[in-house]
Scaffold this motif. Structure first.
Motif, PDB file in Angstrom:
ATOM      1  N   GLU A 192      15.692   5.036   1.654  1.00  0.00           N
ATOM      2  CA  GLU A 192      15.466   3.878   1.154  1.00  0.00           C
ATOM      3  C   GLU A 192      13.927   2.958   1.371  1.00  0.00           C
ATOM      4  O   GLU A 192      13.517   2.556   0.093  1.00  0.00           O
ATOM      5  N   LEU A 193      13.499   3.437   2.438  1.00  0.00           N
ATOM      6  CA  LEU A 193      11.969   3.121   2.534  1.00  0.00           C
ATOM      7  C   LEU A 193      10.870   3.751   1.639  1.00  0.00           C
ATOM      8  O   LEU A 193      10.129   3.178   1.018  1.00  0.00           O
ATOM      9  N   ILE A 194      11.244   4.983   1.541  1.00  0.00           N
ATOM     10  CA  ILE A 194      10.339   5.715   0.705  1.00  0.00           C
ATOM     11  C   ILE A 194      10.524   5.227  -0.861  1.00  0.00           C
ATOM     12  O   ILE A 194       9.308   5.290  -1.504  1.00  0.00           O
ATOM     13  N   THR A 195      11.703   4.963  -1.116  1.00  0.00           N
ATOM     14  CA  THR A 195      11.910   4.385  -2.571  1.00  0.00           C
ATOM     15  C   THR A 195      11.225   2.874  -2.789  1.00  0.00           C
ATOM     16  O   THR A 195      10.329   2.766  -3.706  1.00  0.00           O
ATOM     17  N   GLN A 196      11.253   2.160  -1.822  1.00  0.00           N
ATOM     18  CA  GLN A 196      10.407   0.776  -1.727  1.00  0.00           C
ATOM     19  C   GLN A 196       9.023   0.937  -1.850  1.00  0.00           C
ATOM     20  O   GLN A 196       8.177   0.195  -2.346  1.00  0.00           O
ATOM     21  N   LEU A 197       8.325   2.063  -1.194  1.00  0.00           N
ATOM     22  CA  LEU A 197       7.079   2.292  -0.858  1.00  0.00           C
ATOM     23  C   LEU A 197       6.433   3.416  -1.689  1.00  0.00           C
ATOM     24  O   LEU A 197       5.228   3.785  -1.022  1.00  0.00           O
ATOM     25  N   THR A 198       6.729   3.786  -2.649  1.00  0.00           N
ATOM     26  CA  THR A 198       6.245   4.735  -3.625  1.00  0.00           C
ATOM     27  C   THR A 198       6.363   4.428  -4.842  1.00  0.00           C
ATOM     28  O   THR A 198       7.322   3.559  -5.471  1.00  0.00           O
TER      29      THR A 198
ATOM     30  N   GLY B 288       1.036  -1.285   0.031  1.00  0.00           N
ATOM     31  CA  GLY B 288       0.130   0.119   0.035  1.00  0.00           C
ATOM     32  C   GLY B 288       0.800   1.144  -0.024  1.00  0.00           C
ATOM     33  O   GLY B 288       1.475   1.409   0.953  1.00  0.00           O
ATOM     34  N   HIS B 289       1.152   1.907  -1.165  1.00  0.00           N
ATOM     35  CA  HIS B 289       2.149   3.078  -1.359  1.00  0.00           C
ATOM     36  C   HIS B 289       1.600   4.316  -0.394  1.00  0.00           C
ATOM     37  O   HIS B 289       0.682   4.442   0.032  1.00  0.00           O
ATOM     38  N   PHE B 290       2.749   4.906  -0.078  1.00  0.00           N
ATOM     39  CA  PHE B 290       2.653   5.992   0.828  1.00  0.00           C
ATOM     40  C   PHE B 290       1.714   6.842   0.261  1.00  0.00           C
ATOM     41  O   PHE B 290       1.497   7.133  -0.925  1.00  0.00           O
ATOM     42  N   HIS B 291       0.635   7.371   1.056  1.00  0.00           N
ATOM     43  CA  HIS B 291      -0.129   8.369   0.938  1.00  0.00           C
ATOM     44  C   HIS B 291      -0.856   8.858   2.270  1.00  0.00           C
ATOM     45  O   HIS B 291      -0.611   8.473   3.224  1.00  0.00           O
ATOM     46  N   LYS B 292      -1.588   9.690   2.098  1.00  0.00           N
ATOM     47  CA  LYS B 292      -2.266  10.494   3.354  1.00  0.00           C
ATOM     48  C   LYS B 292      -3.686  10.770   2.991  1.00  0.00           C
ATOM     49  O   LYS B 292      -3.902  11.071   1.803  1.00  0.00           O
ATOM     50  N   ASN B 293      -4.654  10.691   3.958  1.00  0.00           N
ATOM     51  CA  ASN B 293      -5.762  11.054   3.842  1.00  0.00           C
ATOM     52  C   ASN B 293      -6.354  12.373   4.886  1.00  0.00           C
ATOM     53  O   ASN B 293      -5.608  12.493   6.077  1.00  0.00           O
ATOM     54  N   ARG B 294      -7.179  12.970   4.485  1.00  0.00           N
ATOM     55  CA  ARG B 294      -7.623  14.016   5.750  1.00  0.00           C
ATOM     56  C   ARG B 294      -8.333  13.742   6.736  1.00  0.00           C
ATOM     57  O   ARG B 294      -8.078  14.041   7.886  1.00  0.00           O
TER      58      ARG B 294
ATOM     59  N   GLU C   4      10.078  11.826  -4.796  1.00  0.00           N
ATOM     60  CA  GLU C   4      11.258  13.084  -4.720  1.00  0.00           C
ATOM     61  C   GLU C   4      10.799  13.950  -3.435  1.00  0.00           C
ATOM     62  O   GLU C   4      11.591  14.281  -2.702  1.00  0.00           O
ATOM     63  N   SER C   5       9.500  14.500  -3.101  1.00  0.00           N
ATOM     64  CA  SER C   5       9.213  15.203  -2.227  1.00  0.00           C
ATOM     65  C   SER C   5       9.207  14.578  -0.827  1.00  0.00           C
ATOM     66  O   SER C   5       9.737  15.121   0.251  1.00  0.00           O
ATOM     67  N   LEU C   6       8.565  13.501  -0.824  1.00  0.00           N
ATOM     68  CA  LEU C   6       8.765  12.860   0.660  1.00  0.00           C
ATOM     69  C   LEU C   6      10.555  12.644   0.965  1.00  0.00           C
ATOM     70  O   LEU C   6      10.611  12.621   2.214  1.00  0.00           O
ATOM     71  N   MET C   7      11.095  12.134  -0.081  1.00  0.00           N
ATOM     72  CA  MET C   7      12.521  11.844   0.480  1.00  0.00           C
ATOM     73  C   MET C   7      13.434  13.209   0.767  1.00  0.00           C
ATOM     74  O   MET C   7      14.026  13.377   1.798  1.00  0.00           O
ATOM     75  N   ARG C   8      12.693  14.454  -0.135  1.00  0.00           N
ATOM     76  CA  ARG C   8      13.313  15.652   0.444  1.00  0.00           C
ATOM     77  C   ARG C   8      12.881  16.045   1.956  1.00  0.00           C
ATOM     78  O   ARG C   8      13.556  16.275   2.840  1.00  0.00           O
ATOM     79  N   ASP C   9      11.637  15.812   2.347  1.00  0.00           N
ATOM     80  CA  ASP C   9      11.074  16.002   3.627  1.00  0.00           C
ATOM     81  C   ASP C   9      11.435  14.837   4.888  1.00  0.00           C
ATOM     82  O   ASP C   9      11.419  15.315   5.842  1.00  0.00           O
ATOM     83  N   TYR C  10      11.705  13.707   3.949  1.00  0.00           N
ATOM     84  CA  TYR C  10      12.195  12.765   5.450  1.00  0.00           C
ATOM     85  C   TYR C  10      13.523  11.942   4.619  1.00  0.00           C
ATOM     86  O   TYR C  10      13.426  10.937   4.589  1.00  0.00           O
ATOM     87  N   PRO C  11      14.469  12.935   4.836  1.00  0.00           N
ATOM     88  CA  PRO C  11      15.879  12.282   4.254  1.00  0.00           C
ATOM     89  C   PRO C  11      16.386  11.004   5.260  1.00  0.00           C
ATOM     90  O   PRO C  11      17.229  10.220   4.264  1.00  0.00           O
ATOM     91  N   GLY C  12      16.024  10.959   6.253  1.00  0.00           N
ATOM     92  CA  GLY C  12      16.404   9.660   6.922  1.00  0.00           C
ATOM     93  C   GLY C  12      15.653   8.459   6.537  1.00  0.00           C
ATOM     94  O   GLY C  12      15.891   7.196   7.026  1.00  0.00           O
ATOM     95  N   CYS C  13      14.624   8.422   5.747  1.00  0.00           N
ATOM     96  CA  CYS C  13      13.956   7.460   5.268  1.00  0.00           C
ATOM     97  C   CYS C  13      13.813   7.088   3.778  1.00  0.00           C
ATOM     98  O   CYS C  13      12.728   6.448   3.095  1.00  0.00           O
TER      99      CYS C  13
END
Length: 167
Positions: free
Chosen positions: A157-163, A58-64, A146-155
């Motif tokens: 590898e995980l962001i790449t796997q789950l987006t 379930g790829h990274f996403h957010k809901n209101r 790209e936006s998530l990696m910029r905002d969460y630079p410590g994550c």
């Protein structure tokens, strides 16, 4: 008791592919509504959500809206939440409570989340979700790598796997 065939499970629950990954079916939509920002939304909705060996993410996403996830069965599912302070929070939904699994997970609206099926004997993981105010696609945002990696630079590898590569 034998394990259910995944295709039979998808058919029995009336599931279809979800834009964030996996499969889903809406099981309830309140006929009562509430003002939510500049729109009207059902007070609550509920779905089944299934991850399988061929659709394990379930790829990274957010809901209101706030969402409560309820574990129903199959293999455990790992959830990854990106906190505003840049920290990663991980929770596993599953039946092995002694090993730290949870049966429920609350994700507040506006928080980035992703999920991944753990390898196991079943080949699927099934949860239910209760969403309040009710789910609407206008209130969901898929994560941009790209936006998530910029905002969460410590994550990264995980962001790449789950987006997905592009949204």
């Amino acid at each position: 008791m034998s394990l259910p065939n995944i295709e039979a499970l998808i058919t029995a629950l009336g599931l279809e592919r979800h834009i964030e990954g996996g499969y889903f079916a809406e099981t309830f939509r309140s006929d009562k509504s509430i003002s939510f920002g500049d729109a009207e939304r059902a007070i609550q909705t509920s779905i089944y959500y299934l991850l399988t060996h061929d659709a394990p993410i379930g790829h990274f996403h957010k809901n209101r809206s706030d969402i409560v996830h309820y574990y129903h069965g199959g293999d455990p599912i790992d959830y990854f939440l990106l906190n505003e302070d840049g920290e990663l929070e991980q929770t596993t939904l599953g039946f092995d409570i002694i090993a730290g699994h949870k049966l429920q997970l609350v994700v507040k609206g506006g928080k980035w989340k992703a999920s991944r099926l753990r390898n196991g004997v079943n080949g699927y993981g099934l949860i239910g979700e209760a969403v309040a105010p009710g789910f609407d696609y206008q209130d969901m945002q898929l994560g941009d790598r790209e936006s998530l990696m910029r905002d969460y630079p410590g994550c990264c590898e995980l962001i790449t796997q789950l987006t997905r590569e592009s949204v």
